[in-house]
Design a protein around this motif. Structure first.
Motif, PDB file in Angstrom:
ATOM      1  N   ASP A  21       0.837  -1.200   0.000  1.00 21.98           N
ATOM      2  CA  ASP A  21       0.000   0.000   0.000  1.00 21.98           C
ATOM      3  C   ASP A  21       0.871   1.249   0.000  1.00 21.98           C
ATOM      4  O   ASP A  21       2.105   1.161  -0.020  1.00 21.98           O
ATOM      5  CB  ASP A  21      -1.002  -0.003   1.163  1.00 21.98           C
ATOM      6  CG  ASP A  21      -0.328   0.035   2.534  1.00 21.98           C
ATOM      7  OD1 ASP A  21       0.841   0.468   2.622  1.00 21.98           O
ATOM      8  OD2 ASP A  21      -0.974  -0.371   3.524  1.00 21.98           O
ATOM      9  N   HIS A  53       1.308   3.255   2.346  1.00 19.47           N
ATOM     10  CA  HIS A  53       1.770   3.559   3.698  1.00 19.47           C
ATOM     11  C   HIS A  53       2.979   2.716   4.094  1.00 19.47           C
ATOM     12  O   HIS A  53       3.359   2.674   5.268  1.00 19.47           O
ATOM     13  CB  HIS A  53       0.631   3.335   4.697  1.00 19.47           C
ATOM     14  CG  HIS A  53      -0.615   4.102   4.343  1.00 19.47           C
ATOM     15  ND1 HIS A  53      -0.832   5.395   4.739  1.00 19.47           N
ATOM     16  CD2 HIS A  53      -1.698   3.746   3.593  1.00 19.47           C
ATOM     17  CE1 HIS A  53      -2.005   5.812   4.276  1.00 19.47           C
ATOM     18  NE2 HIS A  53      -2.550   4.829   3.578  1.00 19.47           N
ATOM     19  N   ASN A  81       3.217  -0.639   3.889  1.00 16.47           N
ATOM     20  CA  ASN A  81       2.875  -1.980   4.364  1.00 16.47           C
ATOM     21  C   ASN A  81       2.958  -2.981   3.205  1.00 16.47           C
ATOM     22  O   ASN A  81       2.501  -2.694   2.095  1.00 16.47           O
ATOM     23  CB  ASN A  81       1.461  -1.998   4.944  1.00 16.47           C
ATOM     24  CG  ASN A  81       1.306  -1.045   6.110  1.00 16.47           C
ATOM     25  OD1 ASN A  81       2.089  -1.086   7.052  1.00 16.47           O
ATOM     26  ND2 ASN A  81       0.319  -0.169   6.041  1.00 16.47           N
ATOM     27  N   ARG A  96      -5.147   1.711   3.699  1.00 18.44           N
ATOM     28  CA  ARG A  96      -4.134   0.761   4.128  1.00 18.44           C
ATOM     29  C   ARG A  96      -4.581  -0.651   3.765  1.00 18.44           C
ATOM     30  O   ARG A  96      -5.768  -0.905   3.547  1.00 18.44           O
ATOM     31  CB  ARG A  96      -3.917   0.855   5.644  1.00 18.44           C
ATOM     32  CG  ARG A  96      -3.316   2.184   6.098  1.00 18.44           C
ATOM     33  CD  ARG A  96      -3.160   2.211   7.620  1.00 18.44           C
ATOM     34  NE  ARG A  96      -2.603   3.480   8.064  1.00 18.44           N
ATOM     35  CZ  ARG A  96      -1.305   3.740   8.138  1.00 18.44           C
ATOM     36  NH1 ARG A  96      -0.425   2.798   7.799  1.00 18.44           N
ATOM     37  NH2 ARG A  96      -0.871   4.918   8.545  1.00 18.44           N
TER      38      ARG A  96
END
Length: 688
Positions: free
Chosen positions: A248, A250, A252, A352
């Motif tokens: 993602d 972010h 992750n 996310r």
């Protein structure tokens, strides 16, 4: 080390200034919700994306070519727009037109599916420039992983195992051959921009190298506009194991375990499963972690697949990364309980990942069988044409029918010949495999030759059942997978009676619509005084003709003679859920079969029609499948030798070289470059 904070659109200028004063860096990103998505694709994958989008209450926009006016994905979409002729270069690859439609409709995002523009870095950049979300990774990741030589260097630096090979700038034939000899034969010759098996050849010995290199270069230039090659060590009896990864915006990353896609024809997958059979948990974890390192190395976002070659000792080596959703993604969804298209849309909008790695668990086993319009007995030659009859197993939570066609639709010569994907799930591999075979037997397609019988044989092979799979599986077990079939007289009897029974139904329906429904002349059995109903039916089993003498006795009872053998047959034809089911007893043997079942017998074309047909056999080169004439290598008056390349056809995105069937002189070239021709049409006329 400076801290990084990612802002959404709620920060204030004063707060941002304060962070700058404290030497804390930040990036300001406005995550845009997706309320409408344009699917820049067609067929099965376009329908698949629409299913998830509708579940998320996202409106869908379809684009279509001239060949797809009546297609399934067009009927499913909320809005549809024509974008050009059938040729993909003028429609589904027309970046400017697709962007125009997206802006006109107000679509915030474009989902490229797989194929076409899905791994086109320029298109991803164009979307970004126009303020449209590209549902896929950044263009930099597509570009880095799209060039095989570049991706190998990146993977090696990231600690991902890479197979020995040459990825250098010196592309002279002599240098490539020298590197191949240094690596040691056999070697793989691959186009650096390759994919789908195109531009890929195997040189088993040094004597093979030159011809295989030229063949790979020619195909690569035609497919990708680039004939730069790399040389790799060929792993004998390799397995093709790939890992589904997701990232993602972010930072992750997760891996959703592996799939085994080893069984292939023409370097293209035909049956896939998840998880890979016989792999230890230690190897599974190592594969997943290596795939995540690969994704992190290029700051990947969205769904991607890292493909590995694995040897007998479970040592694996990076092969390539597909920067898109894979055709076989449903098997991963089945064993992880996820919807990867939903994940794609959420991640593209800035969300996310819905789960972290320790929340992902494997459950059960899944298979995907790709059902193609192709002839396995003729080197998997693709076909095209109408689907006269199509019936499938009933969909369920453990059975998915992924398709983009319906009965009556046409499999177009311009696109991939895949009709559907049958996806099944069960608690364990053996149960899933039994279910796969059972559901394949329930699939009935008439109008086109398909690979369904081959898939059944493949899924029933003892080595496949035991999980002993590798990329040379079909070649190794060729004699068992392509047995010489002898059609039993029992099946021929059923076919003859089914034909007569169907005619009876049609005759009776016609009689009911006439002014004299009870006329004896309206009965196909010819129920007339002192007249016994007898009939000879000729059926074609491939190239073999079978004469069947049928006598009607009474009440659905017949005597059938085939050759010197006679059979007493009782049969009734029922219609159950739009399927014609024949219940028969042949010499005491009870059977139940679908009329549109596994055996395809044809009524021969009458001789007087064949002799006047434009597709009657002619001394010359015949089109082996429907396709488009790409290039003609000869002209009228040329003298050619048997086996000499005459022209090149493009069919279902594959290149086919049509060779001279005999030596002779070119008498006529009936068709021009760019013309679409049907199977059986004379392409080149020869005279002695």
């Amino acid at each position: 080390m400076a801290a990084y904070i990612r802002f959404t659109n709620f920060g204030t200028r004063r707060f941002q200034n304060l962070l700058q004063w404290q030497n804390i860096r930040f990036t300001s990103t406005v995550f845009q919700p997706i309320n409408k998505v344009l699917i820049a694709n067609r067929g099965e994958i376009a329908c698949r994306v629409m299913q998830s989008a509708k579940k998320m209450a996202i409106q869908t926009v379809a684009v279509y070519s001239e060949a797809d006016v009546q297609s399934m994905h067009v009927s499913m979409a909320d809005e549809t727009y024509y974008i050009g002729p059938a040729a993909s270069q003028e429609s589904y690859l027309n970046q400017k037109k697709i962007i125009e439609v997206a802006k006109y409709t107000g679509a915030q995002a474009i989902h490229p599916g797989y194929g076409f523009l899905s791994e086109n870095a320029e298109f991803a950049e164009l979307c970004q420039k126009e303020g449209i979300i590209f549902v896929g990774p950044p263009s930099s990741a597509i570009r880095d992983m799209g060039i095989k030589s570049t991706s190998k260097h990146i993977m090696s630096s990231a600690g991902v195992p890479v197979i020995e090979g040459y990825h250098g700038d010196d592309q002279s034939d002599s240098r490539l051959k020298q590197e191949a000899e240094h690596i040691g034969f056999p070697v793989m010759i691959k186009a650096v921009r390759g994919g789908g098996g195109k531009g890929m050849r195997t040189a088993m010995t040094v004597e093979d190298f030159d011809s295989q290199l030229q063949s790979a270069r020619t195909e690569a230039m035609k497919s990708f506009g680039d004939d730069v090659m790399l040389i790799e060590k060929f792993v004998e009896r390799p397995r093709h194991v790939e890992v589904q990864v997701f990232g993602d915006k972010h930072g992750n990353y997760v891996y959703l375990f592996e799939r085994d896609c080893s069984v292939q024809r023409r370097h293209q997958k035909i049956i896939e499963e998840a998880p890979a059979p016989g792999i230890s948990e230690t190897t599974r974890k190592s594969l997943g972690e290596a795939a995540v390192r690969a994704a992190q190395a290029v700051n990947y976002v969205g769904a991607g697949t890292v493909e590995f070659i694995m040897d007998r000792d479970e040592k694996f080596y990076f092969m390539e990364m597909n920067t898109r959703l894979q055709v076989e993604h449903p098997v991963t969804e089945m064993v992880t309980g996820t919807d990867l298209v939903e994940w794609q849309l959420k991640v593209a909008a800035g969300d996310r990942l819905p789960v972290l790695q320790d929340e992902l668990k494997l459950k059960g086993h899944a298979f995907e069988a790709r059902i193609y319009a192709e002839d396995p007995d003729n080197n998997f030659m693709p076909g095209a044409g109408p689907l006269l009859h199509l019936s499938t197993p009933p969909p369920a939570s453990d059975v998915r029918i992924e398709t983009g066609v319906r009965q009556g639709d046409e499999v177009s010569v311009h696109y991939d010949p895949m009709i559907a994907k049958l996806v099944v799930w069960a608690d364990d591999r053996q149960s899933a495999l039994r279910k796969c075979r059972a559901k394949l037997r329930q699939y009935n397609i008439v109008g086109l030759t398909t690979n369904i019988r081959f898939l059944e044989d493949l899924a029933s092979h003892p080595s496949f059942e035991s999980g002993d799979v590798h990329t040379g599986f079909i070649d190794q077990h060729y004699s068992e997978l392509f047995p010489r079939r002898t059609l039993s007289h029992n099946v021929v009897c059923q076919a003859a009676v089914a034909l007569v029974s169907l005619e009876r139904i049609q005759t009776w329906n016609s009689a009911l619509e006439s002014k004299d429904p009870f006329s004896p002349f309206a009965m196909e059995t010819g129920s007339r005084i002192n007249h016994e109903f007898k009939r000879t039916i000729t059926l074609n089993d491939g190239d073999k003709s079978i004469d069947v003498q049928l006598s009607y006795i009474r009440d659905d009872t017949y005597v059938i003679v085939i050759g010197d053998k006679s059979y007493h047959v009782y049969a009734m034809l029922d219609t159950v859920a739009d399927k014609n089911i024949l219940r028969s007893v042949v010499d005491g043997v009870h059977s139940k079969a679908s009329v549109d079942g596994s055996y395809q017998l044809k009524l021969p074309t009458p001789k007087f029609i064949l002799e006047t047909s434009a597709t009657a056999p002619t001394a010359g080169a015949i089109a082996p499948m429907p396709g488009v004439i790409e290039k003609v290598n000869v002209k009228v008056g040329d003298t050619v030798k048997a086996g000499q390349p005459l022209l090149i056809m493009i069919a279902m995105k594959m290149e086919y070289v049509i060779q001279a069937p005999k030596s002779g002189v070119i008498k006529e070239i009936p068709h021009n470059v760019g013309e679409t021709v049907n199977k059986g049409v004379t392409l080149i006329k020869l005279e002695d």
